[in-house]
Design a protein around this motif. Structure first.
Motif, PDB file in Angstrom:
ATOM      1  N   GLY A 378       0.707  -1.349   0.006  1.00 10.76           N
ATOM      2  CA  GLY A 378      -0.117  -0.047  -0.019  1.00 10.76           C
ATOM      3  C   GLY A 378       0.899   1.171  -0.047  1.00 10.76           C
ATOM      4  N   ALA A 379       0.226   2.418  -0.211  1.00  3.33           N
ATOM      5  CA  ALA A 379       0.727   3.722  -0.306  1.00  3.33           C
ATOM      6  C   ALA A 379       0.947   4.257   1.274  1.00  3.33           C
ATOM      7  N   ASP A 380       0.784   3.406   2.155  1.00  4.12           N
ATOM      8  CA  ASP A 380       1.145   3.452   3.658  1.00  4.12           C
ATOM      9  C   ASP A 380       2.599   2.895   3.968  1.00  4.12           C
ATOM     10  N   ASP A 381       3.273   2.352   3.021  1.00  2.00           N
ATOM     11  CA  ASP A 381       4.565   1.955   2.867  1.00  2.00           C
ATOM     12  C   ASP A 381       4.773   0.722   3.643  1.00  2.00           C
ATOM     13  N   VAL A 382       3.538   0.117   3.599  1.00  3.06           N
ATOM     14  CA  VAL A 382       3.443  -1.497   4.391  1.00  3.06           C
ATOM     15  C   VAL A 382       3.341  -2.261   3.143  1.00  3.06           C
ATOM     16  N   VAL A 383       3.776  -3.609   3.528  1.00  3.56           N
ATOM     17  CA  VAL A 383       3.487  -4.815   2.860  1.00  3.56           C
ATOM     18  C   VAL A 383       3.086  -5.720   3.913  1.00  3.56           C
ATOM     19  N   SER A 384       1.714  -6.267   3.674  1.00  2.75           N
ATOM     20  CA  SER A 384       1.082  -7.167   4.535  1.00  2.75           C
ATOM     21  C   SER A 384       1.067  -8.549   4.180  1.00  2.75           C
ATOM     22  N   GLN A 385       1.146  -9.631   4.844  1.00  2.00           N
ATOM     23  CA  GLN A 385       1.052 -11.108   4.479  1.00  2.00           C
ATOM     24  C   GLN A 385      -0.124 -11.545   5.630  1.00  2.00           C
ATOM     25  N   TRP A 386      -1.004 -12.356   4.684  1.00  2.00           N
ATOM     26  CA  TRP A 386      -2.227 -12.949   5.313  1.00  2.00           C
ATOM     27  C   TRP A 386      -2.401 -14.405   5.176  1.00  2.00           C
ATOM     28  N   ASP A 387      -3.114 -15.197   5.969  1.00  2.00           N
ATOM     29  CA  ASP A 387      -3.349 -16.326   5.877  1.00  2.00           C
ATOM     30  C   ASP A 387      -5.028 -16.819   6.200  1.00  2.00           C
ATOM     31  N   LEU A 388      -5.904 -16.952   5.477  1.00  2.00           N
ATOM     32  CA  LEU A 388      -7.157 -17.133   5.491  1.00  2.00           C
ATOM     33  C   LEU A 388      -7.485 -18.353   6.291  1.00  2.00           C
ATOM     34  N   SER A 389      -6.599 -19.186   6.461  1.00  2.00           N
ATOM     35  CA  SER A 389      -6.875 -20.698   7.121  1.00  2.00           C
ATOM     36  C   SER A 389      -6.860 -20.601   8.572  1.00  2.00           C
ATOM     37  N   VAL A 390      -6.279 -19.311   9.114  1.00  2.00           N
ATOM     38  CA  VAL A 390      -6.009 -18.943  10.661  1.00  2.00           C
ATOM     39  C   VAL A 390      -7.419 -18.537  11.148  1.00  2.00           C
ATOM     40  N   GLU A 391      -7.622 -19.122  12.228  1.00  4.70           N
ATOM     41  CA  GLU A 391      -9.021 -18.646  13.081  1.00  4.70           C
ATOM     42  C   GLU A 391      -8.643 -18.250  14.391  1.00  4.70           C
ATOM     43  N   SER A 392      -9.350 -17.518  14.930  1.00  8.84           N
ATOM     44  CA  SER A 392      -9.245 -17.135  16.437  1.00  8.84           C
ATOM     45  C   SER A 392      -8.721 -17.944  17.340  1.00  8.84           C
ATOM     46  N   SER A 393      -9.092 -18.982  17.230  1.00  7.40           N
ATOM     47  CA  SER A 393      -9.012 -20.137  18.326  1.00  7.40           C
ATOM     48  C   SER A 393      -7.646 -20.838  18.168  1.00  7.40           C
ATOM     49  N   GLY A 401      -1.573  -4.517  22.619  1.00  9.45           N
ATOM     50  CA  GLY A 401      -1.393  -3.558  21.229  1.00  9.45           C
ATOM     51  C   GLY A 401      -1.413  -4.515  19.944  1.00  9.45           C
ATOM     52  N   LEU A 402      -1.622  -5.798  20.062  1.00 10.60           N
ATOM     53  CA  LEU A 402      -2.085  -6.793  19.028  1.00 10.60           C
ATOM     54  C   LEU A 402      -3.128  -7.547  19.326  1.00 10.60           C
ATOM     55  N   LYS A 403      -3.937  -7.174  20.379  1.00 16.62           N
ATOM     56  CA  LYS A 403      -5.119  -7.996  20.514  1.00 16.62           C
ATOM     57  C   LYS A 403      -6.287  -7.646  19.547  1.00 16.62           C
ATOM     58  N   ASP A 404      -6.331  -6.675  18.925  1.00 14.86           N
ATOM     59  CA  ASP A 404      -7.445  -6.046  18.010  1.00 14.86           C
ATOM     60  C   ASP A 404      -7.004  -6.515  16.750  1.00 14.86           C
ATOM     61  N   LEU A 405      -5.671  -6.915  16.406  1.00  9.90           N
ATOM     62  CA  LEU A 405      -5.584  -7.197  14.930  1.00  9.90           C
ATOM     63  C   LEU A 405      -6.085  -8.873  14.582  1.00  9.90           C
ATOM     64  N   PRO A 406      -6.580  -8.375  13.456  1.00 12.58           N
ATOM     65  CA  PRO A 406      -7.095  -9.883  12.811  1.00 12.58           C
ATOM     66  C   PRO A 406      -6.247 -11.192  12.906  1.00 12.58           C
ATOM     67  N   PRO A 407      -6.796 -12.263  13.294  1.00 13.57           N
ATOM     68  CA  PRO A 407      -5.748 -13.382  13.608  1.00 13.57           C
ATOM     69  C   PRO A 407      -4.919 -13.860  12.189  1.00 13.57           C
ATOM     70  N   GLN A 408      -5.789 -13.438  11.295  1.00  9.81           N
ATOM     71  CA  GLN A 408      -5.431 -13.834   9.829  1.00  9.81           C
ATOM     72  C   GLN A 408      -4.177 -13.061   9.295  1.00  9.81           C
ATOM     73  N   LEU A 409      -3.850 -11.851   9.948  1.00  6.15           N
ATOM     74  CA  LEU A 409      -2.509 -11.138   9.945  1.00  6.15           C
ATOM     75  C   LEU A 409      -1.445 -11.816  10.307  1.00  6.15           C
ATOM     76  N   LEU A 410      -0.513 -12.110   9.299  1.00  4.89           N
ATOM     77  CA  LEU A 410       0.719 -12.945   9.801  1.00  4.89           C
ATOM     78  C   LEU A 410       1.858 -12.046   9.971  1.00  4.89           C
ATOM     79  N   PHE A 411       2.001 -10.751   9.135  1.00  4.73           N
ATOM     80  CA  PHE A 411       3.301  -9.892   9.344  1.00  4.73           C
ATOM     81  C   PHE A 411       3.119  -8.764   8.564  1.00  4.73           C
ATOM     82  N   ILE A 446       9.436 -14.859   8.447  1.00  2.00           N
ATOM     83  CA  ILE A 446       9.623 -16.149   9.227  1.00  2.00           C
ATOM     84  C   ILE A 446       8.009 -16.693   9.298  1.00  2.00           C
ATOM     85  N   SER A 447       7.063 -16.047   8.742  1.00  2.00           N
ATOM     86  CA  SER A 447       5.662 -16.111   8.718  1.00  2.00           C
ATOM     87  C   SER A 447       5.243 -17.180   7.573  1.00  2.00           C
ATOM     88  N   VAL A 448       5.990 -16.957   6.711  1.00  3.02           N
ATOM     89  CA  VAL A 448       5.492 -17.844   5.319  1.00  3.02           C
ATOM     90  C   VAL A 448       6.533 -18.722   4.734  1.00  3.02           C
TER      91      VAL A 448
END
Length: 448
Positions: A378-393, A401-411, A446-448
């Motif tokens: 993104g134009a916010d200078d960030v590259v994000s990595q995600w995994d849809l198979s991850v669930e909250s459990s 500071g990380l509690k509100d982040l979606p569990p699918q966000l890896l990096f 280290i996440s992927v």
């Protein structure tokens, strides 16, 4: 912040150059050191600004590999060329081939680049590599210095987007120029040059402005959207800033194309991105400034067969079609990432929506080997990595500071200015390349 020390190469020099592994302003969302504090503090981009005196430090343990380089003028777009060194390579040192195009200050200063990066080592010392002598360590570091060969073709006009494909023995690059033309180039001579020093010397000696195999000016304006078919070698689709889409059919001989003069024209504003279906040879998808995503069949022009008219609340910039699942991924000016199930596409409701980027999303791509993993820039200078198979459990206790982040966000990868495009390397598992105004990053987390 101290400027990183790095080897860069000049956009006007065709000699072999080196890229160097450097320290830079990087953060992994799990651990960040803050100067002036005894305890490290988690920093999440977009949640709170850095305070005066605070400085981000790269956590090298969060990366399996990290390198960066510059190309003189920035490259807004690039693509990965598959090589003959095998699939699923994860043993260091690694190598790769990239094709990129510059956006220079003047039209005559632009280049189409072929880059061969090699001797790319990981961030950790390999077993048996420890040394007690400083001189041995210096010699070892020198042996592990990344290298790059660069072949440049002069190109009149800035390169908005470049995509590569293999058609038989031909390696082809399709280039959208800011001069309103789409051109196709044969990369044979450039690829020979980056693999052979004698061929490089001859290449530099005979360097002239690149002559395309074929060009098309029928769009009558510039554009960005372009994609090669993965099912029919040489088939191409291009879209422009007026709203029109044209399909190209390759002809025998490998040097000409027939472009359908009747455009696909259901969009009302600029077409921003195009993606062929990975499974159906006549089907492609598009996204637009008109906020819609459409799916088309070349057998039924000129209107789309499926559409979602308000896919995002503003411009839809980029899309990616999952290779094995019926999912489309989209990113927009609203900073949202959305996953669409094509079996429910007409409902207009995505199956997942993520708001992590604080500025327009400029690039998205599914991982080529893991159908649940994707990345975005993104134009916010960030590259994000995600995994849809991850669930909250699946997620254990998290730091404050990380509690509100979606569990699918890896990096979250940082350190570049205005990320323009990202790609996974199809032959190097987990390896990503990103381009920005500040240059290229080549990394594996280290996440992927």
């Amino acid at each position: 912040m101290s400027a990183p020390e790095e080897d860069t190469f000049d956009g006007d020099d065709g000699e072999m150059d080196e890229i160097d592994e450097v320290e830079c302003e990087e953060s992994e969302m799990g651990e960040e050191g803050m100067e002036g504090e005894e305890d490290s503090k988690v920093y999440v981009p977009g949640l709170e600004p850095l305070q005066p005196g605070e400085e981000l430090e790269m956590d090298r343990s969060a990366y399996r590999m990290y390198h960066e380089c510059q190309t003189g003028s920035p490259c807004l777009s690039f693509d990965v060329l598959k090589d003959g060194d095998g699939e699923a390579r994860d043993q260091y040192p690694l190598s790769m081939l990239l094709c990129a195009g510059t956006q220079a200050n003047t039209a005559l200063s632009n280049r189409l680049l072929i880059m061969r990066m090699h001797n790319l080592h990981g961030t950790e010392k390999e077993e048996g590599d420890s040394s007690d002598e400083d001189s041995d360590e210096e010699e070892e570091d020198e042996d592990k210095k990344p290298e790059m060969e660069l072949a440049m073709m002069s190109h009149y006009g800035g390169v908005n987007r470049v995509r590569v494909t293999q058609r038989g023995e031909q390696s082809l690059a399709a280039v959208w120029s800011d001069k309103g033309q789409v051109e196709i180039f044969d990369l044979k001579a450039s690829l020979e040059a980056v693999h052979n020093s004698a061929a490089m010397a001859e290449y530099i000696k005979n360097q002239k402005e690149a002559k395309p195999l074929f060009s098309f000016s029928g769009h009558m304006t510039e554009g960005f959207a372009i994609d090669w078919s993965p099912k029919v070698p040489g088939r191409l689709v291009t879209g422009d800033c007026k709203k029109n889409i044209h399909v190209w059919e390759p002809q025998e001989g490998g040097s000409s194309w027939t472009v359908d003069q009747r455009p696909f024209s259901s969009h009302s504003k600029s077409v921003e991105d195009l993606q062929w279906s990975p499974t159906e040879a006549t089907v492609f998808a598009s996204c637009s400034v008109d906020q819609s995503i459409r799916v088309w069949d070349t057998r039924a022009p000129p209107n789309s067969m499926l559409s979602t008219s308000e896919a995002h609340s503003s411009d839809v910039n980029v899309i990616s079609w999952n290779r094995t699942e019926p999912f489309l991924l989209s990113g927009g000016d609203d900073g949202l990432l959305k996953v669409w199930d094509l079996r429910q596409f007409q409902s207009g409701k995505p199956v997942a929506t993520f708001k992590q980027h604080s500025a327009p999303v400029t690039s998205v791509e599914w991982n080529p080997v893991d159908s649940s993993v994707f990345a975005a820039g993104g134009a916010d200078d960030v590259v994000s990595q995600w995994d849809l198979s991850v669930e909250s459990s699946d997620v254990g206790a998290r730091a404050e500071g990380l509690k509100d982040l979606p569990p699918q966000l890896l990096f979250l990868h940082q350190g570049q200015s205005e990320v323009k495009e990202i790609h996974w390397h199809p032959q190097l598992p987990g390896v990503m390349i990103s381009t920005a105004l500040s240059g290229f990053n080549v990394f594996r987390t280290i996440s992927v």
